[in-house]
Design a protein around this motif. Structure first.
Motif, PDB file in Angstrom:
ATOM      1  N   LEU A   1       0.835  -1.197   0.000  1.00 13.98           N
ATOM      2  CA  LEU A   1       0.000   0.000   0.000  1.00 13.98           C
ATOM      3  C   LEU A   1       0.874   1.252   0.000  1.00 13.98           C
ATOM      4  CD1 LEU A   1      -2.849   1.201   0.083  1.00 13.98           C
ATOM      5  CD2 LEU A   1      -2.795   0.991   2.578  1.00 13.98           C
ATOM      6  N   ASP A   2       2.005   1.207   0.703  1.00 15.25           N
ATOM      7  CA  ASP A   2       2.953   2.333   0.678  1.00 15.25           C
ATOM      8  C   ASP A   2       3.476   2.563  -0.740  1.00 15.25           C
ATOM      9  OD1 ASP A   2       2.563   2.446   3.373  1.00 15.25           O
ATOM     10  OD2 ASP A   2       4.656   2.164   3.938  1.00 15.25           O
ATOM     11  N   ASP A   3       3.738   1.477  -1.463  1.00 14.12           N
ATOM     12  CA  ASP A   3       4.200   1.599  -2.851  1.00 14.12           C
ATOM     13  C   ASP A   3       3.125   2.236  -3.721  1.00 14.12           C
ATOM     14  OD1 ASP A   3       6.694   0.376  -2.365  1.00 14.12           O
ATOM     15  OD2 ASP A   3       5.790  -1.620  -2.551  1.00 14.12           O
TER      16      ASP A   3
ATOM     17  N   VAL B   1       3.308   6.386   6.287  1.00 14.35           N
ATOM     18  CA  VAL B   1       3.707   5.831   4.992  1.00 14.35           C
ATOM     19  C   VAL B   1       5.199   6.057   4.823  1.00 14.35           C
ATOM     20  CG1 VAL B   1       3.453   6.009   2.486  1.00 14.35           C
ATOM     21  CG2 VAL B   1       1.435   6.194   3.956  1.00 14.35           C
ATOM     22  N   ASN B   2       5.947   4.965   4.774  1.00 16.86           N
ATOM     23  CA  ASN B   2       7.410   5.050   4.665  1.00 16.86           C
ATOM     24  C   ASN B   2       8.001   6.015   5.707  1.00 16.86           C
ATOM     25  OD1 ASN B   2       7.722   3.214   2.485  1.00 16.86           O
ATOM     26  ND2 ASN B   2       7.047   4.807   1.064  1.00 16.86           N
ATOM     27  N   GLY B   3       7.467   5.942   6.921  1.00 15.90           N
ATOM     28  CA  GLY B   3       8.002   6.736   8.018  1.00 15.90           C
ATOM     29  C   GLY B   3       7.443   8.138   8.137  1.00 15.90           C
ATOM     30  N   GLU B   4       6.544   8.554   7.242  1.00 14.62           N
ATOM     31  CA  GLU B   4       5.947   9.889   7.286  1.00 14.62           C
ATOM     32  C   GLU B   4       4.478   9.783   7.701  1.00 14.62           C
ATOM     33  OE1 GLU B   4       7.356  12.858   4.082  1.00 14.62           O
ATOM     34  OE2 GLU B   4       7.492  10.907   3.094  1.00 14.62           O
ATOM     35  N   ARG B   5       4.054  10.607   8.621  1.00 20.55           N
ATOM     36  CA  ARG B   5       2.678  10.598   9.087  1.00 20.55           C
ATOM     37  C   ARG B   5       1.779  11.266   8.034  1.00 20.55           C
ATOM     38  NH1 ARG B   5       0.354   9.674  14.054  1.00 20.55           N
ATOM     39  NH2 ARG B   5       1.919   8.000  13.944  1.00 20.55           N
ATOM     40  N   VAL B   6       0.669  10.638   7.742  1.00 18.41           N
ATOM     41  CA  VAL B   6      -0.304  11.170   6.787  1.00 18.41           C
ATOM     42  C   VAL B   6      -1.204  12.162   7.517  1.00 18.41           C
ATOM     43  CG1 VAL B   6      -2.242  10.615   5.277  1.00 18.41           C
ATOM     44  CG2 VAL B   6      -0.267   9.079   5.378  1.00 18.41           C
ATOM     45  N   LYS B   7      -1.141  13.435   7.106  1.00 19.32           N
ATOM     46  CA  LYS B   7      -1.930  14.496   7.742  1.00 19.32           C
ATOM     47  C   LYS B   7      -2.754  15.230   6.681  1.00 19.32           C
ATOM     48  CE  LYS B   7       1.568  15.256  11.340  1.00 19.32           C
ATOM     49  NZ  LYS B   7       2.490  16.260  11.920  1.00 19.32           N
TER      50      LYS B   7
END
Length: 437
Positions: free
Chosen positions: A158-160, A332-338
């Motif tokens: 899903l990250d991809d 996602v890949n270490g970044e928070r979705v905001k």
């Protein structure tokens, strides 16, 4: 093992399927003496039904070769703009030798249609693309059947998926770009734009989100309930299988298309049975128009693709079991979705009144999350009488939904309006566009 057994059964059934197709032809062809025998129409109809129940359904073509722009037939060419292992970015390029048309078409807004990776091919959105083309430059994500992707290309998560959407947006450019996501991709599209906004990257002029599970806790459907009632290990154990050796993706773990198709059919078995019985009756009566309509629908509906296992399991866990997006807990890949980071991008959400896949409120929930978008740049539409497919395909899409999508995109376009568009009643009305600076 189940996938291998399915392939073995398919091979065993192939001679019967070919035999049924041949019988259907010889008992229905006008120049065949067999078609004059008593009961020939019933024999032909029964054999064609058997053939269609047993045949393999390949990926259909979009088949969009021309559209009408300002009353002129404009040729359309389907081109691969960017190719990735698990997805092709397609562009439908319009051509004309009329100088005024060229100028107008160059100023048309660009729409990236993000098709779902949830069983069916992107051609399911053929009507969506065809309707958009007269007044927009159109791209679409064309997801690749996972069994056709060699194992050396690695997994797809899903990250991809989110990363693919970000790359496609950067490739097209955000200058007058409008992203339309249909069903499942509303979640990764919102994540992609949120991450881009948080980094300070340019974002699209608008997002149009249609019938997707932004917050599946709202009015959960049977689809949502299945995901919450079963633990993740159940899905991994029961629906994930290995691609057999006769495909390029041999050894890859997937959620096979044939199992997905069985699930689709099981949701409304009575309706599908009645549809096939009506098809048989239409063939016997010689109602070729209704029979052709049945073929067109099931040629699309029965064409399915395998989904990468990791992507499927990620979606079950992240979207439908842990509700990470609406809870603000998705990394996602270490970044928070905001989603609250999104500014300067307008938001339109669309739901079907009778949608039994994404319940009412699930897509509209995006407005609660995107707090940085001004109230004047928001719009929600509930399509009366529309089911899940009706919001992006068919008469309700063309007559009820698209006119409002067109106006929303035009109002948030960077280009001035110079084209006129046909309204619902067939009258020609100017498109009003608002400059976004």
């Amino acid at each position: 093992m189940l996938y291998q057994l399915h392939e073995l059964n398919r091979a065993w059934m192939a001679p019967l399927t070919y035999w049924a197709e041949a019988n259907a032809r010889v008992f229905s062809a006008p120049d065949s003496w067999l078609s004059a025998l008593p009961g020939a129409s019933r024999i032909a109809a029964g054999n064609e039904l058997l053939y269609r129940l047993g045949k393999d359904y390949e990926k259909p073509e979009f088949g969009i070769h021309a559209v009408k722009v300002d009353e002129f037939d404009v040729p359309v060419m389907e081109k691969v703009a960017l190719e990735k292992p698990f997805c092709r970015l397609l562009r439908f390029k319009r051509y004309t030798d009329d100088v005024s048309n060229i100028k107008d078409m160059k100023n048309d807004p660009t729409v990236l249609v993000v098709a779902p990776l949830s069983g069916h091919h992107s051609t399911l959105l053929r009507d969506t693309v065809r309707t958009l083309l007269p007044e927009h430059k159109v791209y679409i994500t064309d997801w690749v059947d996972a069994r056709m992707v060699p194992k050396e290309h690695g997994t797809f998560s899903l990250d991809d998926y989110v990363a693919y959407i970000e790359e496609f947006i950067r490739f097209i450019g955000t200058d007058d770009l409008h992203v339309m996501s249909v069903c499942q991709p509303t979640v990764p599209v919102l994540a992609a734009v949120s991450l881009m906004a948080a980094r300070g990257e340019p974002t699209p002029n608008s997002l149009v989100m249609m019938g997707g599970p932004i917050d599946p806790r709202e009015n959960p459907t049977a689809v949502n309930n299945l995901a919450t009632e079963k633990p993740l290990w159940w899905f991994e154990t029961n629906v994930i299988h290995t691609v057999p050796a006769n495909y390029p993706g041999r050894g890859r773990r997937v959620y096979p298309g044939f199992l997905q198709h069985a699930g689709f059919m099981a949701m409304n078995p009575e309706r599908h049975f009645q549809s096939h019985w009506d098809f048989y009756q239409d063939l016997v009566k010689g109602d070729l128009e209704d029979a052709a309509s049945h073929r067109r629908f099931y040629d699309e509906y029965n064409a399915v693709l395998d989904m990468p296992a990791r992507y499927y399991l990620d979606t079950i866990q992240t979207v439908f079991q842990e509700f990470k997006l609406p809870r603000g807990a998705w990394d996602v890949n270490g970044e928070r979705v905001k989603p609250s980071a999104i500014r300067g991008t307008a938001l339109m959400t669309i739901e079907g009144e009778l949608d039994d896949i994404s319940g009412q409120g699930q897509t509209r929930a995006a407005h609660k999350l995107c707090t940085g978008i001004a109230e004047s740049d928001r719009l929600h539409l509930t399509a009366k009488g529309a089911g899940h497919y009706g919001i992006f395909s068919g008469r309700r899409w063309r007559e009820q939904v698209y006119p409002q999508v067109r106006e929303f995109i035009a109002a948030h376009s960077s280009q001035p309006a110079k084209r006129q568009a046909a309204s619902d009643d067939g009258k020609v009305t100017p498109i009003k566009r608002k400059s976004t600076g």
